[in-house]
Design an enzyme around this catalytic site. Structure first.
Site, short mmCIF file in Angstrom:
data_model
loop_
_atom_site.label_atom_id
_atom_site.label_comp_id
_atom_site.label_asym_id
_atom_site.label_seq_id
_atom_site.Cartn_x
_atom_site.Cartn_y
_atom_site.Cartn_z
N GLY A 49 0.78 -1.06 0.17
CA GLY A 49 0.01 -0.08 0.05
C GLY A 49 0.99 1.28 -0.11
O GLY A 49 2.14 1.14 0.41
N GLY A 57 0.79 5.98 0.24
CA GLY A 57 -0.06 7.01 0.43
C GLY A 57 0.72 8.40 0.56
O GLY A 57 1.78 7.99 0.28
N TYR A 59 1.60 9.76 3.06
CA TYR A 59 2.49 9.57 4.15
C TYR A 59 3.97 8.84 3.76
O TYR A 59 4.92 8.82 4.61
CB TYR A 59 1.91 9.17 5.38
N LYS A 71 4.87 4.30 2.52
CA LYS A 71 4.39 3.10 2.17
C LYS A 71 4.22 2.02 3.31
O LYS A 71 4.68 2.20 4.24
CB LYS A 71 5.53 2.48 1.04
N VAL A 72 3.50 1.20 2.49
CA VAL A 72 3.21 0.11 3.75
C VAL A 72 3.79 -1.17 3.20
O VAL A 72 3.66 -1.48 1.97
CB VAL A 72 1.65 -0.39 3.98
N ASP A 96 -11.76 8.82 10.34
CA ASP A 96 -11.62 8.40 8.60
C ASP A 96 -12.11 6.92 8.66
O ASP A 96 -11.67 6.29 7.99
CB ASP A 96 -10.13 8.45 8.45
#
Ligand SMILES: *[C@@H]1O[C@H](CO)[C@@H](O)[C@H](O)[C@H]1NC(C)=O
Ligand SMILES: *[C@@H]1O[C@H](CO)[C@@H](O)[C@H](O)[C@H]1NC(C)=O
Ligand SMILES: *[C@@H]1O[C@H](CO)[C@@H](O)[C@H](O)[C@H]1NC(C)=O
Ligand SMILES: *[C@@H]1O[C@H](CO)[C@@H](O)[C@H](O)[C@H]1NC(C)=O
Ligand SMILES: *[C@@H]1O[C@H](CO)[C@@H](O)[C@H](O)[C@H]1NC(C)=O
Ligand SMILES: *[C@@H]1O[C@H](CO)[C@@H](O)[C@H](O)[C@H]1NC(C)=O
Ligand SMILES: *[C@@H]1O[C@H](CO)[C@@H](O)[C@H](O)[C@H]1NC(C)=O
Length: 921
Positions: free
Chosen positions: A618, A620, A622, A624-625, A735
């Site tokens: 993932g 975004g 901010y 990565k995952v 969220d």
């Protein structure tokens, strides 16, 4: 003697009368004007200081005079309530009439307005007028500025507007005007006659039919043509190509058909071009002649063929959005692409290959194309679905934000005051990165400059919560703070309103055309009344002296407290809370953290195979995952912050403390964290089966029938209820969305991603900068900045609607909440929602449980938080619905030991959208 005394008295009185008359003649308002103003005053609850007999002489607020004649009325944001009297026609010398932002000023615009033949500025933006726009408006031949937008006008556009040959600005947008655009013929006028008009703002109405080819010709000087959000059909007329002066074109959200006319390419001054959401087809038009194009949106228009590389060589191009079309072949930007490029979004097309060139300085989004289904490619950054969650809020200027009393608000200079507020709407900004603070700083500066040029008593301005709304306008909340006093006078407010309503203020060019909608202002300084004056001077002096002593004492205490606080803070900064943890030896040794462990950078590096791209699940804004595999084979998900987006040590500590305190089977657990000078990482339990969003879209390959959806709903609801009711202090998630609800074994739903979460204070709400995801965001929170647990309930209601319809919250400009409400008819079978509900649901559910479910979802998305249920009630309702279906809400495995047909096939993974950002203290 007696007689002569009486004589003298009489002479004296005579003299007095003459004197008074002489004095008053100098100031007397023309009696016709005076009568007209009094009639206006009687037909609305006007400014409370329209007192005295002589409007010009006794300076009625907002009334401007010249030689005893009234020439201007500017009453922006005065809270006028009532109607505009037809007697306004008496003001025959009137040049400026601004009644903007008085939303309780209702009724028809009187036909007699046509008698004001000297009028050059007529501004009624943001009022409550209804009925048709009178034809007589065509008699106002001196009119330069006509702004009737954001009212409830109905009927057609009066063809007589064509007679307004001096008109520069025509704004009729955001009304309910219907019919087609009138053009001239033989003896009839039409808008094609407006050769001096620079602005046609006609968006957000119900205009229909074809746009007549006659409307456009080479003598026109139009700069902005905005007809978005109407019901226009037929082809886009190619005569548009003659209007060489055009700079901003919005044709989106209509039903235009055919292909884009080739000669739009001659519009060499167009900066922003919006053609999204139409029924166009054919190839992407040749736009290489549009030399200064910098923002191009052609989303959802049925475009076919490939994207020509030379499009990207337009040297000012910044943003290209071509989502949801049928573009195919390969995507290549060539090597001579614009150095301004920031974003190319071609999601959901049929693109099969992509020539990636090293060192692209811009973002490319290709998710939903065949190229992203291929093995290996699916994990590339450009295949990730990312969403912008950047935001902005004017920071304090080198001062400590103060706590203000009741309705006062701290200004950027940390003074408490009553600001004048409202929303700025930018209709076609040329940038796509809403997180760039430079942009807002230039806007702030230019606003201040405008207010200073017009000598308004403004101390500072603050901007908050920029967001792209459903109409694709950029909306920014504005607060204007008063100088010298803590509140504005009436003249101050109407002056600020006028600067914005008359477009005296010009934003930096990258913001494009704008309008402003002011909020009512309730805190006027009123002229001092008799009762106040009667307070004896002695008391005032006494109070002043006493007050000063108190104030000085308070000041001394304040300074002392400030110093102490500063000292404490300095001390805190010196001792980094994580300094002592900075080694492997300290795993688990951290106080206040129950269950969460400390991991070293080296450990995590090993688990993720040196953060290899193949382990990315993932990403975004901010960072990565990654998927990590521990030595014992256990899987974890690791969220690694980009160095630029890292939060302070203190906030990071808050987040892990928060996460380490929540333990519930419907909440994703934190396994540990890593904090290593330049690294901030969170380690979560790994949830293999993807998100609810992927489940609903079919990506995960699990068939989600009604029973399974109920099972997921109850799990997610319980997780959220736990955060609200069983954690102390309560946590608001902020969220909630289908992307943040993960599916574990047996479809056990888990609420994930606490990047935006907040502890609730004692009062059950906190004031905080707005964050969240479009489509899920609580409108009340957005408007007031007051966060309560009911904001989560709203978002959860949207998730429930997703569950029952299978649709995403915002699809092609349509908002699920509105769609369901619009289609709903409670008298009909299944509430008349057959079309909207997911067929996969309808087949397996009883109508009664579906109806109950829709009832519940709509309760959750009530406009006002107080009308929404608490999560505990939501849980009860879902349990009840499950019982209707014969399910046992407490049974874990029954009917849900779902096998995942094809689970895990390169899914976009859950932990995508959190921010590590905590921008407010
Ligand atoms: C444009 O203006 C010229 C000169 O005023 C006039 O002769 C011509 O007819 C005009 N064209 C249109 C299309 O109105
Ligand atoms: C505009 O484009 C059309 C066709 O693409 C062309 O025939 C015409 O000459 C162009 N007009 C101008 C003013 O450049
Ligand atoms: C596209 O337009 C440009 C400029 O008007 C022109 O030079 C070029 O030949 C056109 N390309 C095609 C394929 O028509
Ligand atoms: C792309 O689409 C166009 C129009 O539908 C078609 O003619 C063309 O063959 C397609 N190209 C590829 C490479 O699939
Ligand atoms: C931010 O905006 C400024 C001014 O428009 C621009 O020069 C700069 O490149 C932008 N930065 C980013 C990261 O987009
Ligand atoms: C009304 O208020 C304005 C300022 O808001 C002031 O200039 C004017 O003198 C006031 N008029 C009266 C009659 O009090
Ligand atoms: C209204 O705004 C225009 C600029 O848009 C400016 O030229 C004009 O002076 C303003 N009118 C008044 C009365 O200030």
């Amino acid at each position: 003697m007696v007689v002569s005394m009486a004589m003298m008295l009489r002479i004296f009185i005579c003299f007095l009368v003459v004197l008074i008359q002489v004095l008053s003649v100098a100031a007397r308002t023309n009696p016709v004007d005076s009568a007209a103003l009094k009639s206006l005053k009687d037909s609305w609850y006007g400014p409370s200081n329209w007192t005295g007999e002589d409007p010009c002489g006794s300076s009625w607020g907002g009334v401007g005079c010249r030689n005893s004649r009234v020439i201007s009325i500017t009453l922006s944001s005065m809270g006028l309530n009532g109607q505009l009297s037809g007697d306004v026609q008496g003001l025959s010398e009137l040049e400026t009439l601004d009644l903007s932002y008085n939303k309780d000023l209702t009724g028809y615009l009187p036909q007699s307005i046509g008698k004001l033949t000297k009028l050059s500025i007529l501004i009624l933006v943001g009022c409550g007028f209804s009925g048709p726009i009178p034809d007589s408006i065509g008699s106002l031949t001196r009119l330069v500025f006509l702004s009737l937008n954001s009212n409830q006008f109905t009927g057609r556009i009066p063809a007589t507007i064509g007679y307004l040959t001096e008109l520069n600005w025509l704004d009729l947008s955001d009304n309910q005007i219907e019919g087609n655009i009138p053009v001239s013929s033989e003896s009839n006028p039409g808008l094609d006659m407006l050769v001096n008009t620079k602005h046609f703002h006609l968006g957000k109405n119900q205009l229909s039919g074809e746009i007549p080819a006659r409307l456009f010709h080479s003598n026109m000087t139009l700069r902005h043509l905005l007809v978005e959000n109407n019901r226009f059909t037929g082809v886009i007329p190619d005569t548009l190509g003659f209007v060489q002066t055009m700079e901003v074109l919005r044709l989106d959200r209509n039903a235009f058909s055919g292909s884009v006319p080739q000669n739009l390419n001659n519009l060499t001054h167009v900066n922003e071009l919006y053609i999204s959401n139409n029924n166009l087809k054919g190839l992407l038009p040749n736009l290489t002649g549009m030399n200064v194009l910098n923002y191009l949106v052609m989303e959802d228009t049925g475009l076919q063929g490939s994207v020509p590389a030379n499009l990207f060589s337009l040297h000012q191009l910044q943003t290209v959005i071509l989502r949801n079309n049928k573009l195919n072949g390969s995507l290549d930007t060539g090597t001579t692409y614009s150095n301004q490029l920031k974003l190319i979004d071609v999601q959901n097309n049929l693109i099969e290959s992509f020539t990636q060139r090293p060192g692209y300085p811009f973002q490319i989004k290709l998710a939903g194309n065949p190229i992203c289904n291929e093995r290996g490619e699916g994990r590339k950054t450009y295949c990730m679905e990312t969403q912008q969650t950047e935001t902005y809020s004017t920071p304090p200027e080198n001062c400590l934000p103060t706590e203000c009393s009741s309705n006062q608000v701290p200004s950027p200079t940390c003074k408490c005051a009553f600001p004048y507020t409202g929303n700025l709407f930018f209709r076609a900004p040329s940038f796509s990165n809403l997180g760039n603070r430079t942009i807002y700083e230039t806007l702030q500066k230019s606003l201040m400059q405008s207010f200073q040029n017009t000598k308004l008593p403004v101390e500072s301005v603050s901007l908050r919560n920029p967001i792209r709304d459903l109409d694709d306008y950029l909306v920014i909340q504005l607060q204007v703070f008063p100088s010298s006093q803590d509140r504005f006078t009436r003249t101050g407010v109407s002056g600020i309103g006028f600067v914005l309503s008359n477009q005296t203020f010009k934003p930096p060019s990258s913001f494009g055309p704008f309008f402003f909608i002011g909020d009512p202002y309730k805190y006027f300084v009123e002229a001092s009344t008799g009762s106040k004056k009667s307070i004896s001077t002695g008391i005032i002096i006494g109070a002043t002296v006493g007050g000063s002593v108190l104030a000085i004492l308070a000041l001394i205490i304040g300074i002392y407290a400030f110093r102490q606080k500063k000292r404490a803070e300095d001390a805190a900064k010196r001792s980094d809370p994580f300094a002592s943890w900075d080694s492997n030896k300290h795993s688990g040794a951290v106080p206040q953290l129950t269950g969460a462990r400390f991991f070293s950078f080296e450990e995590i590096k090993k688990w993720t195979n040196n953060f290899s791209e193949t382990n990315v699940i993932g990403c975004g804004g901010y960072g990565k995952v990654y998927r990590g595999s521990l030595l014992n084979g256990e899987l974890v998900a690791i969220k690694r912050a980009l160095q630029g987006s890292m939060q302070g040590a203190h906030e990071f500590k808050t987040e892990i403390e928060l996460l380490s305190r929540v333990h519930h089977k419907n909440v994703v657990g934190l396994a540990g964290f890593c904090f290593d000078q330049v690294e901030q990482m969170l380690v979560y339990e790994y949830i293999p089966n993807g998100t609810l969003k992927d489940g609903l879209s079919g990506k995960t390959g699990v068939r989600l029938d009604w029973m399974r959806r109920l099972r997921i709903a109850i799990g997610a609801a319980r997780g959220l209820q736990y955060l609200h009711d069983h954690v102390n202090p309560p946590i608001v998630h902020r969220d909630i969305k289908s992307n943040n609800i993960l599916l574990a074994d047996h479809l056990n739903a888990k609420v994930a991603d606490f990047g935006l979460s907040k502890f609730l204070g004692e009062r059950g709400h906190i004031t905080t900068q707005v964050k969240g995801t479009m489509g899920y965001m609580d409108p009340e929170y957005y408007m007031t900045n007051q966060l309560t647990e009911k904001s989560d309930v709203f978002s959860f209601g949207v998730v429930l609607l997703e569950i029952v319809t299978g649709k995403v919250p915002i699809d092609k400009g349509r908002y699920i909440v509105k769609e369901v409400k619009d289609a709903m008819d409670m008298t009909k079978d299944l509430y008349n929602l057959h079309e909207i509900l997911d067929p996969a649901v309808c087949s397996g559910a009883t109508p009664r449980s579906l109806e109950k479910f829709v009832d519940l979802a709509l309760k959750c998305v009530e406009e006002k938080g107080v009308n929404r249920p608490k999560m505990s009630e939501v849980v009860k309702q879902i349990e009840y619905i499950m019982e209707i279906e014969g399910l046992n809400p407490d049974d874990e495995s029954a009917s849900t030991s779902a096998t995942y047909e094809g689970a895990n096939k390169g899914l976009n993974h859950p932990y995508t959208e959190s921010l590590f950002v905590y921008s407010e203290a």
